[in-house]
Write a protein that holds these residues in place. Structure first.
Motif, mmCIF file in Angstrom:
data_model
loop_
_atom_site.group_PDB
_atom_site.id
_atom_site.type_symbol
_atom_site.label_atom_id
_atom_site.label_comp_id
_atom_site.label_asym_id
_atom_site.label_seq_id
_atom_site.Cartn_x
_atom_site.Cartn_y
_atom_site.Cartn_z
ATOM 1 N N ALA A 102 4.880 2.621 6.116
ATOM 2 C CA ALA A 102 4.222 1.468 6.751
ATOM 3 C C ALA A 102 4.742 0.065 6.339
ATOM 4 C CB ALA A 102 2.630 1.666 6.421
ATOM 5 N N ASP A 103 4.928 -0.955 7.295
ATOM 6 C CA ASP A 103 5.610 -2.258 6.613
ATOM 7 C C ASP A 103 4.482 -3.113 6.992
ATOM 8 O OD1 ASP A 103 7.498 -3.702 6.124
ATOM 9 O OD2 ASP A 103 8.797 -3.612 7.553
ATOM 10 N N VAL A 104 5.060 -4.483 6.386
ATOM 11 C CA VAL A 104 4.274 -5.814 6.486
ATOM 12 C C VAL A 104 3.646 -5.990 7.830
ATOM 13 C CG1 VAL A 104 4.019 -8.166 6.108
ATOM 14 C CG2 VAL A 104 5.286 -6.505 4.657
ATOM 15 N N GLY A 105 2.437 -6.226 8.233
ATOM 16 C CA GLY A 105 1.931 -6.649 9.425
ATOM 17 C C GLY A 105 1.428 -5.486 10.320
ATOM 18 N N GLN A 106 1.660 -4.232 9.799
ATOM 19 C CA GLN A 106 0.995 -3.183 10.538
ATOM 20 C C GLN A 106 -0.169 -2.697 9.941
ATOM 21 O OE1 GLN A 106 4.107 0.065 10.035
ATOM 22 N NE2 GLN A 106 5.394 -0.807 11.496
ATOM 23 N N ARG A 107 -1.081 -2.237 10.950
ATOM 24 C CA ARG A 107 -2.288 -1.633 10.822
ATOM 25 C C ARG A 107 -2.257 -0.129 11.072
ATOM 26 N NH1 ARG A 107 -7.157 -4.429 13.520
ATOM 27 N NH2 ARG A 107 -6.823 -6.045 11.802
ATOM 28 N N PRO A 108 -1.981 0.844 10.193
ATOM 29 C CA PRO A 108 -1.775 2.163 10.474
ATOM 30 C C PRO A 108 -3.355 2.877 10.966
ATOM 31 C CG PRO A 108 -0.762 1.675 8.668
ATOM 32 C CD PRO A 108 -1.645 0.468 8.901
ATOM 33 N N THR A 109 -3.085 3.647 11.942
ATOM 34 C CA THR A 109 -4.368 4.698 12.227
ATOM 35 C C THR A 109 -3.700 6.074 12.047
ATOM 36 O OG1 THR A 109 -5.198 3.062 13.564
ATOM 37 C CG2 THR A 109 -5.881 5.381 14.036
ATOM 38 N N VAL A 110 -4.399 6.791 11.276
ATOM 39 C CA VAL A 110 -4.234 8.269 10.955
ATOM 40 C C VAL A 110 -5.310 8.869 11.723
ATOM 41 C CG1 VAL A 110 -3.666 9.738 9.142
ATOM 42 C CG2 VAL A 110 -3.297 7.631 8.731
ATOM 43 N N LYS A 111 -4.748 9.963 12.607
ATOM 44 C CA LYS A 111 -5.657 11.073 12.958
ATOM 45 C C LYS A 111 -5.275 12.367 13.052
ATOM 46 C CE LYS A 111 -6.761 7.764 17.039
ATOM 47 N NZ LYS A 111 -6.848 7.779 18.353
ATOM 48 N N ALA A 132 -10.405 10.407 11.681
ATOM 49 C CA ALA A 132 -9.743 9.449 11.905
ATOM 50 C C ALA A 132 -9.789 8.501 10.844
ATOM 51 C CB ALA A 132 -9.935 8.888 13.234
ATOM 52 N N CYS A 133 -8.762 7.615 10.454
ATOM 53 C CA CYS A 133 -8.790 6.521 9.448
ATOM 54 C C CYS A 133 -8.093 5.444 9.713
ATOM 55 C CB CYS A 133 -8.426 7.087 8.188
ATOM 56 S SG CYS A 133 -8.570 5.921 6.692
ATOM 57 N N VAL A 134 -8.781 4.256 10.003
ATOM 58 C CA VAL A 134 -7.763 3.152 10.363
ATOM 59 C C VAL A 134 -7.745 2.098 9.095
ATOM 60 C CG1 VAL A 134 -7.844 0.848 11.857
ATOM 61 C CG2 VAL A 134 -8.695 3.298 12.833
ATOM 62 N N LEU A 135 -6.435 2.167 8.572
ATOM 63 C CA LEU A 135 -6.387 1.332 7.311
ATOM 64 C C LEU A 135 -6.309 -0.253 7.604
ATOM 65 C CD1 LEU A 135 -3.416 3.475 5.772
ATOM 66 C CD2 LEU A 135 -5.734 3.466 5.355
ATOM 67 N N ARG A 136 -6.614 -0.801 6.373
ATOM 68 C CA ARG A 136 -6.397 -2.199 6.453
ATOM 69 C C ARG A 136 -4.967 -2.715 6.837
ATOM 70 N NH1 ARG A 136 -8.411 -3.951 0.787
ATOM 71 N NH2 ARG A 136 -7.291 -1.824 0.392
ATOM 72 N N THR A 137 -4.755 -3.854 7.172
ATOM 73 C CA THR A 137 -3.569 -4.372 7.669
ATOM 74 C C THR A 137 -2.471 -4.551 6.152
ATOM 75 O OG1 THR A 137 -4.213 -5.798 9.147
ATOM 76 C CG2 THR A 137 -2.277 -6.378 8.349
ATOM 77 N N VAL A 138 -1.330 -4.034 6.367
ATOM 78 C CA VAL A 138 -0.401 -3.840 5.053
ATOM 79 C C VAL A 138 0.152 -5.414 5.051
ATOM 80 C CG1 VAL A 138 1.876 -3.078 4.375
ATOM 81 C CG2 VAL A 138 0.472 -1.582 5.835
#
Length: 268
Positions: A75-84, A131-137
């Motif tokens: 995961a890179d800078v500016g991305q907000r990953p969503t894991v399902k 599901a888990c939506v992380l904070r912005t990297v």
């Protein structure tokens, strides 16, 4: 006439500055699967053996209730990953609770901004979805902070509560990671020198003198890491500077007058 030329040049500069901003605001295409179309079909059993997966690529695995299933993704800078994750359960079973955890490259558990990471499946339910939506990297953070930083992230999926008769029953799982590009709204004044990737060798490299050296991760330097000084905040800063210049030029044009006194004294 000169004021008109200056205004035209400033408007042209404003249009050129707004162009990159409009292009940057468009959604970036999601990463695709590997060129041969294959996707991971197994999961690791620990951080060291976590199966690597790409964003936008589903990963599947088979196991038993009670197993720990591990995957990793970049995961890179500016991305907000969503894991399902979707777990398909056996036909007959009792109520059981599954949990989805996400860790960063330092193996710090990352809190979910949205989503329910633990979910309980009712008796004889066919599947359970998590599901888990992380904070912005972020590109930089204080050493004591737990902010998500660019690098490798680990996904751990396991059952945390079930009856003794259900332990060891076969299950299958599918995990997928997608990211939303937040852009300059999540940018910070700073950058990380290197992405946080595993310190234990995943693969081995070879120096020019033939000596072996550890490679931090197969997610290498050419995988699109964008940590650095640039963000689209610079575009909006430039637009603000152009608007300020236009305001100054307009105020000068309105207040300077014709350049000649309104009344000529007698005898001149």
């Amino acid at each position: 006439m000169r004021a008109t030329r200056v205004l035209s040049a400033a408007l042209l500069a404003l249009g050129l500055a707004a162009g990159p901003a409009a292009a940057d605001s468009s959604p970036s295409p999601s990463p695709t699967a590997s060129p041969d179309g294959s996707a991971p079909t197994q999961a690791g059993t620990s951080f060291r053996t976590a199966t690597e997966m790409k964003q936008g690529q589903p990963a599947t695995a088979s196991g038993s209730t009670g197993d720990y299933l591990y995957w990793s993704f970049p995961a890179d800078v500016g991305q907000r990953p969503t894991v399902k994750a979707t777990v398909k359960l056996p036909q007959a079973h009792g109520a059981q609770t599954w949990q989805l955890d996400v860790y960063d490259g330092l193996r710090r558990r990352q809190a979910c901004q949205y989503g329910a990471d633990p979910r309980t499946a009712a008796q004889d339910a066919s599947q359970v979805e998590l599901a888990c939506v992380l904070r912005t990297v972020r590109g930089w953070a204080e050493p004591s902070a737990n902010d998500p930083l660019p690098g490798t992230y680990y996904v751990r999926l396991t059952v945390v509560d079930l009856g003794a008769t259900d332990l060891g029953q076969p299950v299958s799982a599918e995990v997928r990671v997608d990211s939303k590009d937040i852009g300059g709204a999540g940018a910070v004044d700073g950058s990380l020198g290197r992405p946080l990737v595993p310190g234990i060798a995943v693969t081995s490299g070879e120096k020019t003198d033939g000596a072996k050296t550890a490679v931090l991760s197969s997610f290498g330097k050419n995988d699109g890491w964008s940590s650095g000084w640039w963000s689209d905040r610079w575009v909006w800063t430039g637009i603000g500077a152009v608007l300020a210049a236009l305001a100054g030029i307009g105020g000068y044009a309105l207040t300077r007058g014709s350049g000649r006194p309104s009344r000529v004294p007698p005898g001149v």
